[in-house]
Write a protein that holds these residues in place. Sequence first.
Motif, PDB file in Angstrom:
ATOM      1  N   SER A  16       0.863  -1.141   0.098  1.00  0.00           N
ATOM      2  CA  SER A  16      -0.132  -0.091  -0.065  1.00  0.00           C
ATOM      3  C   SER A  16       0.902   1.230  -0.020  1.00  0.00           C
ATOM      4  O   SER A  16       0.192   2.441  -0.315  1.00  0.00           O
ATOM      5  N   ASN A  17       2.086   1.185   0.325  1.00  0.00           N
ATOM      6  CA  ASN A  17       3.025   2.516   0.256  1.00  0.00           C
ATOM      7  C   ASN A  17       4.413   1.721   0.036  1.00  0.00           C
ATOM      8  O   ASN A  17       4.723   0.643  -0.254  1.00  0.00           O
ATOM      9  N   ALA A  18       5.374   2.863  -0.222  1.00  0.00           N
ATOM     10  CA  ALA A  18       6.475   2.589  -0.902  1.00  0.00           C
ATOM     11  C   ALA A  18       7.478   1.655   0.097  1.00  0.00           C
ATOM     12  O   ALA A  18       8.151   0.701  -0.502  1.00  0.00           O
ATOM     13  N   ARG A  19       7.364   2.028   1.381  1.00  0.00           N
ATOM     14  CA  ARG A  19       8.097   0.959   2.421  1.00  0.00           C
ATOM     15  C   ARG A  19       7.588  -0.463   2.466  1.00  0.00           C
ATOM     16  O   ARG A  19       8.559  -1.270   2.297  1.00  0.00           O
ATOM     17  N   SER A  20       5.999  -0.609   2.261  1.00  0.00           N
ATOM     18  CA  SER A  20       5.937  -1.687   2.319  1.00  0.00           C
ATOM     19  C   SER A  20       6.116  -2.677   1.018  1.00  0.00           C
ATOM     20  O   SER A  20       6.439  -3.619   1.167  1.00  0.00           O
ATOM     21  N   VAL A  63      22.732  -9.216  -3.480  1.00  0.00           N
ATOM     22  CA  VAL A  63      21.646  -8.299  -3.677  1.00  0.00           C
ATOM     23  C   VAL A  63      20.822  -7.852  -2.880  1.00  0.00           C
ATOM     24  O   VAL A  63      20.406  -6.705  -2.548  1.00  0.00           O
ATOM     25  N   LEU A  64      20.609  -8.734  -1.908  1.00  0.00           N
ATOM     26  CA  LEU A  64      19.654  -8.308  -0.644  1.00  0.00           C
ATOM     27  C   LEU A  64      20.561  -7.330   0.321  1.00  0.00           C
ATOM     28  O   LEU A  64      19.730  -6.441   0.746  1.00  0.00           O
ATOM     29  N   LYS A  65      21.824  -7.645   0.449  1.00  0.00           N
ATOM     30  CA  LYS A  65      22.472  -6.558   1.267  1.00  0.00           C
ATOM     31  C   LYS A  65      22.564  -5.176   0.703  1.00  0.00           C
ATOM     32  O   LYS A  65      22.373  -4.224   1.271  1.00  0.00           O
ATOM     33  N   MET A  85      17.393   1.091   0.355  1.00  0.00           N
ATOM     34  CA  MET A  85      16.344   1.555   1.325  1.00  0.00           C
ATOM     35  C   MET A  85      16.561   2.541   2.144  1.00  0.00           C
ATOM     36  O   MET A  85      15.462   3.131   2.462  1.00  0.00           O
ATOM     37  N   LEU A  86      17.692   2.623   2.622  1.00  0.00           N
ATOM     38  CA  LEU A  86      17.967   3.910   3.372  1.00  0.00           C
ATOM     39  C   LEU A  86      17.649   5.279   2.797  1.00  0.00           C
ATOM     40  O   LEU A  86      17.595   6.132   3.651  1.00  0.00           O
ATOM     41  N   LEU A 134      10.010   1.661  -4.998  1.00  0.00           N
ATOM     42  CA  LEU A 134      10.383   0.354  -5.555  1.00  0.00           C
ATOM     43  C   LEU A 134      10.709   0.423  -6.811  1.00  0.00           C
ATOM     44  O   LEU A 134      11.879  -0.509  -7.118  1.00  0.00           O
ATOM     45  N   SER A 135      10.368   1.125  -7.666  1.00  0.00           N
ATOM     46  CA  SER A 135      10.835   1.339  -9.158  1.00  0.00           C
ATOM     47  C   SER A 135      12.435   1.607  -9.121  1.00  0.00           C
ATOM     48  O   SER A 135      13.021   0.907  -9.942  1.00  0.00           O
ATOM     49  N   ARG A 136      12.863   2.564  -8.207  1.00  0.00           N
ATOM     50  CA  ARG A 136      13.982   2.994  -8.294  1.00  0.00           C
ATOM     51  C   ARG A 136      15.074   1.663  -7.679  1.00  0.00           C
ATOM     52  O   ARG A 136      15.947   1.365  -8.096  1.00  0.00           O
ATOM     53  N   LEU A 137      14.526   0.989  -6.629  1.00  0.00           N
ATOM     54  CA  LEU A 137      15.162  -0.180  -6.106  1.00  0.00           C
ATOM     55  C   LEU A 137      15.193  -1.225  -7.299  1.00  0.00           C
ATOM     56  O   LEU A 137      16.243  -1.890  -7.185  1.00  0.00           O
ATOM     57  N   MET A 138      14.251  -1.547  -7.942  1.00  0.00           N
ATOM     58  CA  MET A 138      14.495  -2.654  -9.017  1.00  0.00           C
ATOM     59  C   MET A 138      15.575  -2.259  -9.889  1.00  0.00           C
ATOM     60  O   MET A 138      16.125  -3.167 -10.239  1.00  0.00           O
TER      61      MET A 138
END
Length: 213
Positions: A173-177, A190-192, A198-199, A205-209
């Motif tokens: 429902s939001n960027a964090r979730s 990749v997880l690390k 995320m900090l 999400l789009s930028r993170l991908m």
Amino acid sequence: MIDQKICSGTDRQQYWKKCPKEELDELMELVHRLTKPQGGKLATARIRDFMWMSAPEFYRSKTKENPQFYLEKIRKITQVMHLSEEDSVKLASYRLKDITYDWVVSWKNNKGENVASVTWQMFQDAFLDKFFPLELREAKIEEFINLRQGSMTIKEYCLKFNQFAKYSPDLISNARSSMSKFVTGIFGLVLKECRIAMLYRDMDLSRLMIHDQ
């Protein structure tokens, strides 16, 4: 494609001869509605544009058909065209084929003439209840909850994540979730990197991908 033949002139007469009466009535009604405020040429042009924007068809009997994606694609097109919800429903109905078109004709008839204009939400709810039952939607949500990268590449995982996310808006429902759900399925370096990314305050999400790929 049959869509383009409608507007090409060469095969137009053949198309109208083969077109089911109910389907033809539906399209002519829409032309009539659009003609009143806008003029016949503009109405015809808007319907032609709708056909040329690769508006999907839905049969239900074909493999890999997805009711949710069908609705989303149709709605995107009608929103770009700035069509009303009622006209969007009419065009979406026109692209239903075989038993699905029989269903929408019956559904509209059962609503009666005294019912107020059919909204997109009304049509969407009825359509999904019929062709994408709750148990199937819940199964998709379960798949999304359990989605993991496994042997997929990050790009493949991102595509799969976006596909299943459509069925579970409450979980993202939001960027964090949405970012938190995304990183639960990946592993290793990749997880690390994701957790560090995320900090950043402007991360979504789009930028993170994109960052992961």
